[in-house]
Design an enzyme around this catalytic site. Structure first.
Site, PDB file in Angstrom:
ATOM      1  N   GLU A 101      -7.641 -15.794   4.490  1.00 56.13           N
ATOM      2  CA  GLU A 101      -6.586 -15.247   5.345  1.00 56.13           C
ATOM      3  C   GLU A 101      -5.248 -15.937   5.060  1.00 56.13           C
ATOM      4  O   GLU A 101      -5.206 -17.054   4.583  1.00 56.13           O
ATOM      5  CB  GLU A 101      -6.941 -15.409   6.827  1.00 56.13           C
ATOM      6  N   GLU A 130      -6.960 -19.701   3.176  1.00 57.56           N
ATOM      7  CA  GLU A 130      -6.942 -18.876   1.960  1.00 57.56           C
ATOM      8  C   GLU A 130      -8.344 -18.638   1.380  1.00 57.56           C
ATOM      9  O   GLU A 130      -8.468 -18.083   0.301  1.00 57.56           O
ATOM     10  CB  GLU A 130      -6.092 -19.510   0.849  1.00 57.56           C
TER      11      GLU A 130
END
Length: 352
Positions: free
Chosen positions: A174, A317
């Site tokens: 994300e 991430e």
């Protein structure tokens, strides 16, 4: 009420394959349990893949990016513009997760599910924008229930692409300035605890900033108390488009029979939401690492999750999960390629 797609049960774990894998572990040329957690990982993956000797070679990484209306309240150490800037960094291969994806030979994709800016000019960014970020949950619900459903389906679509590519492990990541704040309140309501118990520094707030963030989020929970009757309503009221997309992806991966390697704090909140929406998916979730975000351990305990790594990471991430992926591969290789006592002509203690 008609059942929604996310309520369909996950694929069943193959107990026969899991038992066969456990029997094999007991015959390998080592003392029982000498490889520690790697033994259990191999046995668990055997049950998920339905074969005595599992293997992993086709990881898939989907990064979901979206902005949050609450970012304007200064709850992050970085300005909202960083979300779009980091999407560009992903697109051009400059982020940590891009480096890790190359190292583990993963298919890598970035999905704009709600960035507050135009990313359509960027190479290899999938356009699935639901809105220009969520509304400010400090003042109103973050999204409508219809927007939540759309975000869940973005995650489902990512898994369908992974399935078409014959992926054997799904990693979700994300990006969204303000999303640790959103994840904190979603997690707090799902675990029936105070927001202050989950609020941490996120992207780098100082202690005073953390206290201020906790106070503002606690007030927001009071504002929305009447809207938080179900996991879906919790996600719609307090979540982000990227958190909801991760939630949908985790459910869809379990339904498709693809093991999931969960990343850090925000991803684990999405995993908790996914389990609350469909409890059958839990066996399909493995946890890459324990984040340095203080509340991540509490979430892992809630999900009975055993993290593979503890390296003090808090990047997001999907980076912690990607870092852990080679451990899964090593567990499979040890399980499959070590000789048994009989093959090696080594005496087993059970023979005496």
């Amino acid at each position: 009420m008609q059942a929604m797609w996310w309520q369909t049960p996950a694929q069943a774990v193959n107990q026969a394959a899991q038992t066969a894998a456990a029997d094999r572990q007991n015959c390998l040329t080592k003392p029982t349990g000498a490889l520690g957690d790697l033994e259990g990982i191999a046995i668990r993956l055997a049950g998920l893949q339905g074969r005595e000797c599992p293997s992993l070679s086709r990881p898939w990484i989907s990064i979901f990016a979206a902005d949050h209306g609450l970012a304007t309240a200064g709850l992050s150490a970085y300005p909202q513009a960083v979300t779009a800037q980091m999407v560009a960094n992903f697109a051009h291969g400059g982020a940590a997760i891009c480096v890790l994806a190359k190292q583990i030979h993963a298919h890598f994709e970035v999905i704009d599910v709600g960035v507050a800016g135009d990313t359509s000019h960027l190479p290899n960014v999938i356009q699935a924008k639901i809105g220009l970020g969520t509304a400010n949950l400090l003042e109103q619900p973050a999204m409508t229930i219809e927007s939540l459903y759309a975000a869940l389906e973005v995650g489902q679509a990512a898994v369908r692409r992974a399935q078409a590519d014959e992926a054997d492990c799904f990693i979700g990541g994300e990006m969204g300035i303000g999303n640790t704040s959103s994840a904190s309140v979603v997690g707090a309501v799902l675990m029936n605890c105070e927001a202050a118990e989950l609020v941490g520094p996120g992207s780098g707030l100082d202690p005073a900033g953390v206290i201020r963030k906790a106070g503002m989020l606690s007030t927001a929970l009071q504002l929305h108390a009447s809207r938080l009757a179900s996991p879906a309503n919790i996600l719609a009221t307090l979540g982000g488009f990227e958190i909801a997309a991760l939630t949908g992806a985790y459910i869809a991966a379990a339904q498709a029979g693809i093991p999931v390697l969960v990343d850090g704090f925000i991803s684990t909140v999405a995993a908790l939401a996914a389990c609350k929406m469909n409890s059958t998916i839990a066996p399909w979730l493995l946890f890459g690492h324990q984040s340095a975000e203080p509340a991540h351990l509490r979430l892992l305990v809630e999900l009975s999750g055993q993290p593979l790594l503890k390296l003090g990471m808090r990047l997001g991430e999907g980076s912690g999960a990607a870092m852990a992926f080679p451990l899964l591969q090593l567990a499979c290789s040890l399980h499959s390629e070590m000789a048994t006592f009989a093959q090696a002509g080594v005496s087993n203690r059970d023979a005496y």
